[in-house]
Design a protein around this motif. Structure first.
Motif, PDB file in Angstrom:
ATOM      1  N   VAL A   1       5.676  -0.882   9.043  1.00 26.75           N
ATOM      2  CA  VAL A   1       5.593   0.375   9.791  1.00 26.75           C
ATOM      3  C   VAL A   1       4.478   1.255   9.228  1.00 26.75           C
ATOM      4  CG1 VAL A   1       6.793   2.525  10.276  1.00 26.75           C
ATOM      5  CG2 VAL A   1       7.975   0.367  10.569  1.00 26.75           C
ATOM      6  N   SER A   2       4.396   1.352   7.907  1.00 21.66           N
ATOM      7  CA  SER A   2       3.385   2.264   7.344  1.00 21.66           C
ATOM      8  C   SER A   2       1.977   1.725   7.552  1.00 21.66           C
ATOM      9  CB  SER A   2       3.667   2.519   5.869  1.00 21.66           C
ATOM     10  OG  SER A   2       3.398   1.366   5.116  1.00 21.66           O
ATOM     11  N   THR A   3       1.792   0.400   7.499  1.00 22.77           N
ATOM     12  CA  THR A   3       0.464  -0.159   7.761  1.00 22.77           C
ATOM     13  C   THR A   3       0.048   0.114   9.190  1.00 22.77           C
ATOM     14  OG1 THR A   3       1.029  -1.953   6.275  1.00 22.77           O
ATOM     15  CG2 THR A   3      -0.953  -2.236   7.586  1.00 22.77           C
ATOM     16  N   ALA A   4       0.999  -0.119  10.120  1.00 22.86           N
ATOM     17  CA  ALA A   4       0.682   0.124  11.528  1.00 22.86           C
ATOM     18  C   ALA A   4       0.308   1.588  11.729  1.00 22.86           C
ATOM     19  CB  ALA A   4       1.879  -0.258  12.406  1.00 22.86           C
ATOM     20  N   ALA A   5       1.091   2.494  11.155  1.00 26.03           N
ATOM     21  CA  ALA A   5       0.813   3.912  11.339  1.00 26.03           C
ATOM     22  C   ALA A   5      -0.556   4.267  10.770  1.00 26.03           C
ATOM     23  CB  ALA A   5       1.911   4.740  10.674  1.00 26.03           C
TER      24      ALA A   5
END
Lengths: 337, 402
Positions: free
Chosen positions: B47-51
């Protein structure tokens, strides 16, 4: 293996991944790969369509070949990814393709919230309507209540809704994703009208109609559709390379340089031409390309006019406003200096 | 030396603190906790990479786009009205209702058809049995999307243009724009009254059905109650018809391009409905056949020897046992049918996936759009499963009765 070992391995693997998925240097990545990954249409005559031998041909295809010629010195080092209107933006955003050359309209929303940069305009177009001649419809104001075939995820869909709302008319949209199926539906009579960019209407009529003279394109052009290639945000060098490849093709037509005479002209004493072919100045180095980058483009692909005449003129498309600015049109590129 | 309680034989230096973690009752808990933590780390990383990537690219994020104007038109709507000036949220709601409409009808008719074909395949009539077998084999083996294209081509290419529409029954027109039929035209307050009266009649009928199975006195009282309800409903309907002159049949009239007025079923809906129903029915037929075949032959014979007719044997003895085997796989088929309705995008029916895809394309927010699609389908599937499990508990024979 204990759970601790598994956990440890997981964390190590994750740490080894780079946190930035998109390396800023698309050009460097393409050079390393050895080819350019180009996103094109699934099959739009004149812009990007595989011919009977499976070779991709069209105005948009020529643009990708031009970038390959500039980058690698070889216009054949391109691989094509056919994309529908719905897939095209996620393919570019995710890094699946390096550049999107797929008759895409330049709009504010796409330029900003989709994270794209438009390289320029390689075809100024507008949206029109095609109906069967036997309906005896003379103009678009007679289309109240018609069923209109359209593809989803396009500016066409939005413009249709706006136009009919503004004119206080109703219509029934028949929204089908694949180009071939949309055309099937129109030619089978499922809908009364097919709406897309006028260049697309001409291409569809020329390539798919059983009897092209039975279909008429209405005179109304209801929107501006500046079609052009696009790259991702955040890679200025790649953006510059793509932009100036397009401008080089347009400037070459202005200078009278064609694929046939460029080798001859390269020996010219004219300083403008000498700058173009890279005999003087370091414009290649400024872009991160070799000095002969523009010469390679024109030699292997041709100038803008040649590309247009090769692909669009056989379909009956007039150059219209896509002529050069000094010949009555609006194709204008900044000078190469 | 005997190992201490709560520890196993280990090398020297491994007893003590570590030894406590190897206690059998603690070990699985620790492993599960560690695994859950590892999954949580992976999920957080994704999730944090995508964001971060979306932020770097300058792509918009968040669900704020739902309140923006949609700008595109939708071909057909169910219950809700919609225009291009409405929000993306309303567009997605319209898509959702369209999906529900086609999925519900397809599930209903597929069940009826599937049970009929399953029973037909078991019948003694050779033609019926072989015909049903042929149907099942054909429809199970052709991919659904191909079947949808087939039905869509049949409807759009074989049926005539609206100007030359077929007229099987007066007022009903069949053309390649679909079938149009006269519909009762009711304005808003009447519509609710009508729906209410219809609901009451249905309830009354169900009540009568239930009360017929009760012992004598209670039955009479129940029937009396049902009769009263039915009368009240009938009375309401009559009141409706008498006082409101505005109730009339809206006949479709041809003008310009197509028919206006009346109700219609579009070719897209019809093709999708036909394709889904016939395809799912083939699978349900096989499940029903398997369920019935699983019941011991002896049960049939015992039933006949008691003097029950074939229908009574089926209803009271065989089906309750067969349903034990039938209901769970049929639940899966219902879920498949619902998810298969997303193929609508290939033939132009504006279901949830089609509308959400257009939204994703216009706003560029692929992750949020896909999350909406997944959550909606998950909710529909969970609802169907819950309903079917409740039904399962009610009708299936408990215990081991074989």
């Amino acid at each position: 293996m204990t759970a601790m070992t598994i956990l440890g391995l997981t964390i190590t693997l994750l740490a080894l991944q780079s946190s930035a998925v998109h390396a800023q240097a698309t050009a460097a990545a393409a050079l390393k790969k050895g080819f350019l990954q180009c996103g094109v249409n699934t099959g739009l005559a004149g812009f990007s369509q595989p011919d009977s031998q499976g070779e991709w041909r069209g105005l948009d295809v020529d643009f990708c070949r031009a970038i390959a010629a500039a980058l690698f010195g070889d216009a054949r080092k391109v691989r094509y990814t056919p994309l529908t209107a719905q897939q095209r933006f996620t393919a570019l955003q995710s890094g699946e393709i390096d550049i999107l050359s797929r008759n895409t309209t330049w709009t504010l929303a796409r330029d900003t919230s989709l994270g794209l940069n438009f390289v320029g305009v390689n075809y100024y177009d507008g949206q029109g309507f095609m109906v069967a001649k036997k309906r005896k419809i003379k103009n678009a104001t007679q289309l109240n209540g018609a069923a209109v075939c359209v593809q989803p995820g396009t500016t066409t869909e939005l413009n249709l809704a706006d136009y009919f709302r503004a004119k206080n008319m109703r219509f029934k949209p028949v929204v089908i994703e694949k180009m071939e199926e949309v055309l099937n539906a129109y030619f089978a009579g499922r809908c009364d009208v097919y709406s897309t960019d006028v260049s697309g209407l001409l291409a569809a009529r020329a390539s798919r109609a059983a009897a092209p003279e039975d279909h008429v394109i209405l005179p109304e052009v209801i929107s501006k559709e500046p079609l052009g290639p696009a790259v991702r945000h955040g890679d200025d060098q790649w953006f510059d390379i793509a932009k100036w490849s397009l401008f080089a093709m347009i400037d070459a037509e202005e200078l009278g340089l064609t694929s046939r005479n460029i080798d001859q002209q390269a020996k010219s004493a004219n300083p403008v031409i000498r700058r173009f072919v890279g005999a003087t100045g370091d414009f290649g180095k400024m872009l991160g390309l070799e000095a002969r980058w523009a010469h390679n483009i024109i030699k292997q692909v041709g100038n803008y006019g040649e590309s247009f005449e090769r692909h669009l003129t056989p379909l009956g498309v007039d150059r219209g406003i896509n002529r050069l600015w000094n010949q009555g049109g609006i194709m204008y590129a900044p000078p190469l200096r | 030396m005997r190992p201490r309680r709560g520890s196993t034989i280990l090398g020297a230096g491994q007893i003590g603190f570590a030894g406590r973690f190897r206690a059998p009752r603690l070990r699985p808990l620790v492993y599960q906790f560690v695994l859950a933590a590892a999954l949580g780390v992976v999920a957080w990383y994704l999730v944090s990479t995508a964001a971060q990537n979306l932020l770097d690219l300058g792509v918009a994020a968040g669900f704020g786009f739902l309140s923006r104007e949609a700008g595109f038109a939708i071909g057909e709507t169910t219950l809700l009205s919609y225009s291009a000036a409405d929000t993306y949220l309303r567009a997605i709601a319209v898509g959702f209702l369209n999906t529900l409409r086609v999925a519900t009808l397809a599930i209903l008719f597929a069940t009826l058809l599937g049970v009929a074909i399953g029973l037909a395949r078991l019948s003694a009539n050779w033609l019926l049995a072989k015909g049903a077998a042929g149907y099942v084999e054909l429809l199970r083996n052709v991919p659904l999307v191909v079947q949808l294209f087939f039905w869509y081509s049949v409807i759009t290419e074989i049926l005539p243009a609206p100007a030359d529409a077929m007229r099987p029954v007066p007022g009903v027109f069949l053309s390649n724009r679909g079938v149009v039929f006269p519909m009762l035209e009711l304005t808003a307050p009447d519509r609710w009254l009508f729906a209410l009266a219809a609901g009451v009649v249905v309830l009354a009928v169900l009540w009568i059905g239930r009360s017929l199975r009760l012992p004598e006195i209670a039955r009479r009282q129940s029937l009396a109650g049902a009769a009263t309800l039915a009368t009240a409903a009938g009375g309401a309907l009559l009141l409706l018809l008498a006082t409101r002159k505005s109730i009339k049949l809206d006949y479709p009239v041809f003008g310009g391009f197509d028919f206006a007025g009346g109700g219609s079923l579009s070719p897209e809906f019809t093709a999708l409905f036909l394709g889904l129903t016939l395809y799912t029915a083939a699978f349900i037929a096989e499940i029903v056949r398997a369920g019935i075949l699983s019941v011991d032959r002896g049960q049939f014979e015992a039933g006949y020897s008691l003097g029950l007719t074939e229908r009574q044997v089926m209803r009271f003895i065989v089906l309750p046992q067969a349903l034990r085997l039938i209901v769970p796989p049929v639940t899966s088929q219902y879920l498949n049918c619902t998810k298969n309705s997303s193929l609508a995008v290939a033939i132009g029916y504006p279901d949830l996936v089609s509308v959400a895809n257009t939204t994703i394309n216009q706003t560029g927010q692929a992750i949020e759009g896909l999350a909406i699609i997944m959550i909606v389908y998950l909710s529909i599937s969970l609802a169907i499963s819950a309903a079917m499990n409740a039904y399962n508990r009610r009708v299936v024979l408990r215990g081991n009765s074989r």
